[in-house]
Design a protein around this motif. Structure first.
Motif, mmCIF file in Angstrom:
data_model
loop_
_atom_site.group_PDB
_atom_site.id
_atom_site.type_symbol
_atom_site.label_atom_id
_atom_site.label_comp_id
_atom_site.label_asym_id
_atom_site.label_seq_id
_atom_site.Cartn_x
_atom_site.Cartn_y
_atom_site.Cartn_z
ATOM 1 N N PHE A 1 0.833 -1.196 0.000
ATOM 2 C CA PHE A 1 0.000 0.000 0.000
ATOM 3 C C PHE A 1 0.873 1.254 0.000
ATOM 4 O O PHE A 1 0.631 2.200 -0.764
ATOM 5 C CB PHE A 1 -0.910 -0.014 1.239
ATOM 6 C CG PHE A 1 -1.916 1.097 1.272
ATOM 7 C CD1 PHE A 1 -3.180 0.935 0.710
ATOM 8 C CD2 PHE A 1 -1.613 2.311 1.887
ATOM 9 C CE1 PHE A 1 -4.112 1.970 0.748
ATOM 10 C CE2 PHE A 1 -2.542 3.343 1.930
ATOM 11 C CZ PHE A 1 -3.807 3.167 1.354
ATOM 12 N N ASN A 2 1.904 1.253 0.836
ATOM 13 C CA ASN A 2 2.783 2.418 0.921
ATOM 14 C C ASN A 2 3.708 2.558 -0.276
ATOM 15 O O ASN A 2 4.256 3.638 -0.504
ATOM 16 C CB ASN A 2 3.590 2.373 2.215
ATOM 17 C CG ASN A 2 2.779 2.794 3.417
ATOM 18 O OD1 ASN A 2 1.686 3.357 3.277
ATOM 19 N ND2 ASN A 2 3.280 2.519 4.611
ATOM 20 N N PHE A 3 3.912 1.478 -1.025
ATOM 21 C CA PHE A 3 4.679 1.562 -2.259
ATOM 22 C C PHE A 3 3.801 1.923 -3.445
ATOM 23 O O PHE A 3 4.305 2.122 -4.552
ATOM 24 C CB PHE A 3 5.394 0.241 -2.549
ATOM 25 C CG PHE A 3 6.602 0.021 -1.679
ATOM 26 C CD1 PHE A 3 7.484 1.054 -1.407
ATOM 27 C CD2 PHE A 3 6.860 -1.223 -1.136
ATOM 28 C CE1 PHE A 3 8.591 0.852 -0.610
ATOM 29 C CE2 PHE A 3 7.971 -1.441 -0.347
ATOM 30 C CZ PHE A 3 8.846 -0.400 -0.078
ATOM 31 N N THR A 4 2.486 1.983 -3.225
ATOM 32 C CA THR A 4 1.541 2.270 -4.306
ATOM 33 C C THR A 4 0.947 3.661 -4.199
ATOM 34 O O THR A 4 0.790 4.364 -5.198
ATOM 35 C CB THR A 4 0.401 1.235 -4.299
ATOM 36 O OG1 THR A 4 0.940 -0.076 -4.432
ATOM 37 C CG2 THR A 4 -0.571 1.488 -5.453
ATOM 38 N N PHE A 5 0.633 4.072 -2.977
ATOM 39 C CA PHE A 5 -0.073 5.326 -2.764
ATOM 40 C C PHE A 5 0.795 6.351 -2.040
ATOM 41 O O PHE A 5 1.597 6.007 -1.167
ATOM 42 C CB PHE A 5 -1.353 5.075 -1.963
ATOM 43 C CG PHE A 5 -2.276 4.080 -2.610
ATOM 44 C CD1 PHE A 5 -3.036 4.431 -3.714
ATOM 45 C CD2 PHE A 5 -2.369 2.777 -2.125
ATOM 46 C CE1 PHE A 5 -3.877 3.516 -4.325
ATOM 47 C CE2 PHE A 5 -3.203 1.847 -2.722
ATOM 48 C CZ PHE A 5 -3.963 2.220 -3.835
#
Length: 215
Positions: free
Chosen positions: A155-159
């Protein structure tokens, strides 16, 4: 330790050694091909690439971490055992990282040493991470928490987000995130939804404590 392993995920039936060797060689070759391809794109002018590559910004996408995490995750969870997961993921990163920087040094004529050491370091610890990730597909509470943590990291690598903004790196990262959800989905929709909600909470906490995005 054995109790933990048994309660988390049971291993599959043994397969012939020749098939294990073949599978590992295929994974090594996959790493070599993807590493070479990634550096080839990185070393090619954007206007010389097909329009779809430029439009989707594939070159920078492959330079970020999300896609490599997804590939390693899939290799790990679909391996026959935790030890096989460790070996297969390590071999993949050895092939990917070595081919990328061999191409960079001998074809592109440039070797970013500090960036290289980051990937070498990650390759060195990848067997341990893969060993842990293999158990994320189990049925225990520990397996569930492992899935939550992995999804949170994805999630943190996407958003990209904060108190008053929310954005994405690219549509390709969103696809990677969705593939991660599919790979780690639980037995029921309710459990999967709970996993996702828990992962978002953990992601926000991680972002506050360690606001680091590998991009």
């Amino acid at each position: 330790m054995n109790k933990f392993l048994n309660n988390t995920r049971s291993t599959e039936n043994e397969i012939p050694v020749s098939r294990k060797i073949r599978n590992t060689i295929i994974i090594l070759c996959l790493g070599i091909v993807l590493g070479t391809f990634s550096k080839f794109l990185d070393n090619t002018a954007s206007n010389a690439l097909p329009f779809i590559f430029e439009y989707l910004d594939v070159r920078n996408f492959l330079g970020r971490f999300a896609v490599w995490l997804l590939i390693a995750l899939c290799i790990a969870i679909y391996s026959r055992s935790s030890l096989r997961a460790s070996l297969n993921v390590f071999v993949f990163f050895v092939g990917m990282v070595s081919s990328y920087y061999i191409y960079s040094n001998y074809v592109a004529g440039f070797l970013p040493k500090s960036y290289t050491m980051i990937w070498v370091g990650f390759t060195a610890i990848s067997p341990f991470l893969a060993f842990i990730c293999w158990y994320a597909k189990g049925e225990s509470k520990i397996s569930f928490m492992l899935s939550v943590i992995i999804i949170a990291i994805l999630f943190n690598f996407t958003f990209i987000y904060g108190w008053i903004y929310f954005d994405i790196y690219s549509i390709l990262e969103v696809i990677v995130f969705c593939c991660g959800l599919v790979a780690l989905k639980r037995n029921t929709i309710k459990e999967t939804a709970y996993m996702i909600l828990s992962a978002v909470v953990i992601a926000v906490i991680l972002n506050l404590l360690v606001p680091f995005h590998f991009s």
